[in-house]
Scaffold this active site. Sequence first.
Site, PDB file in Angstrom:
ATOM      1  CG  ASP A  48       7.842  46.871  -3.254  1.00 21.14           C
ATOM      2  OD1 ASP A  48       8.464  45.980  -3.845  1.00 21.14           O
ATOM      3  OD2 ASP A  48       6.930  46.637  -2.429  1.00 21.14           O
ATOM      4  CG  HIS A  66      12.013  46.291  -1.422  1.00 19.02           C
ATOM      5  ND1 HIS A  66      10.784  45.741  -1.134  1.00 19.02           N
ATOM      6  CD2 HIS A  66      12.253  47.194  -0.437  1.00 19.02           C
ATOM      7  CE1 HIS A  66      10.299  46.282  -0.025  1.00 19.02           C
ATOM      8  NE2 HIS A  66      11.173  47.169   0.414  1.00 19.02           N
TER       9      HIS A  66
END
Length: 413
Positions: free
Chosen positions: A220, A243
Site C-alpha cells: 500500500d 502505492h
Amino acid sequence: MSRIKSSFLVATILMLLLLAFTVDAQSSADVVFYLESYGNIVPGTDITTALANAWKDACASSRSSAIVIPGGIFEVREGKFAGPCKNRIDFQLGGTLRAPKTLPGDNWIIFAHIDRLTVSGGGVFDGQGKEAWGKNDCYKRINCAQLPISLRFNFITNSIVTRVTSLDSKNFHINVLGCNNLTFHNINIIAPENSPNTDGIHIGRSNRITITKSKIATGDDCISLGDGSRQIEVANVTCGPGHGISVGSLGRYTNEEPVEGVLVKNCTMINTTNGVRIKTWPGSAASGTATNMHFLDIIMVNVGNPILIDQEYCPWNQCNRQIPSKIKISKVSFENIRGSSATPVAIKLICSRSFPCEEVKFRDIDLTPNGIIGPITSQCTNVRPIISEKQNPKICASPYQPPLNCSWNCSLP
C-alpha cells in the site's frame, strides 16, 4: 604472517569493533536493564512478561535507562510500553520480536505518552501478516474488520526510531498519532506487493515528523499523511513496491484537522502504482484544507501516475463521485521530478469543482514513457497549473485563463 593468523587477527578486530559499538550504543544510558535478568530468555520462547517487567523498571528509573533485548527470535503476544517515564529511555532491539499469527484487536506493539524515547538496535519487528492478509475484506465493505497494526507511536515527543525493520505487518506497519518532534531514520519496512493495507508509515494529527534515509516496500502507501499532519519532512526515502507517497486520503470523516507544511525531497519511487499523490474523498463528511505541500527532486522509475491529485478518490466504489470533495487544496509545488511513467497519463490533476485547487506550481518536470506506445500526457480538471521552465509532458496550461470547471488533455507536440 600465515593466512590463519591473519584471519584470526581480522576476526579479533571485528569482534572488538562490534564490542566497542555495543558498549558505545549502551553507554549513553546511566542504567541498563538486560532482558536476561527477567527470566529464562531463550530464543523461540515468549518474552511478553519479561519485556513488561523490564519496561516497568526502566520507566520508573530517575536516571536515563536502556532496555537491551539480545539476538534471537522471540515471541511477543503484545507489548504496551507506556509513560510518562521519569527520564529518557532507550529500547534496544538486537533480535527479532515475532507477533502471533492470529492476534485479536488492532494493536501489537504500542509506545505511548513518552518523552525522549529511542528505539534502535538493528532488530526486527515481525508482524507475521501472511495468514491475516487473506482476511482483509475492505474491498467488499466499508466497515470491514480492522487487523492489528504492528507498531503504534501515540503521543511521543522528542524521540527517534532508527536502525530497525518492520516485516510483514498484518495492517499498517507504523502508525503515528499525536506525536511531536519524532524522527524515523534509517529504517526498513518490508512486505510483499500483494499485501493489502500494509501502509509503511501512516501519520495523523502530529507535528514535526521527519522520515529520512529509509527503504519502504509494501502493498500500500509507503508513507501516508492523514488529517492534522503538520510540518512533515520526508527525505532520501526509497519506495517500492507500493502505492507511493500520499497526502490523504482526506475528507472521509467529520472533524478532520487541516494538513499543512509537507516537504518530500530527494526520494526515489521504483515500480510503484503512484508516485507522489494527494487524495481526498468525494462527498466529504465536512470541509477541510490541505496546503503548503512541496515535492522536489524526485526520481520515478517505471511509476504509474507519477504526479497525481485525486479529489475523486473512491476505492472499491464505496462512495459517490458525483458529490464534489469539500477539501480545499492550495499552495502545492512539484519541482525537478524526472524519470519514467508506466501509464499514458503521467500527470493527473483532478480537483474539486466546488473547491478548485489553487496555486499548483510546476518547475522542471521531465518524465518519459516506459513500455507505452505513443506520447505520455497530462490531464487537468478544476485547476490552473502555474508552469515555469521545463515540462515534459506538456502540462495542461494555455496563454489564456480557461474556466475553472473545464477539463482537457495535453500531450507532447
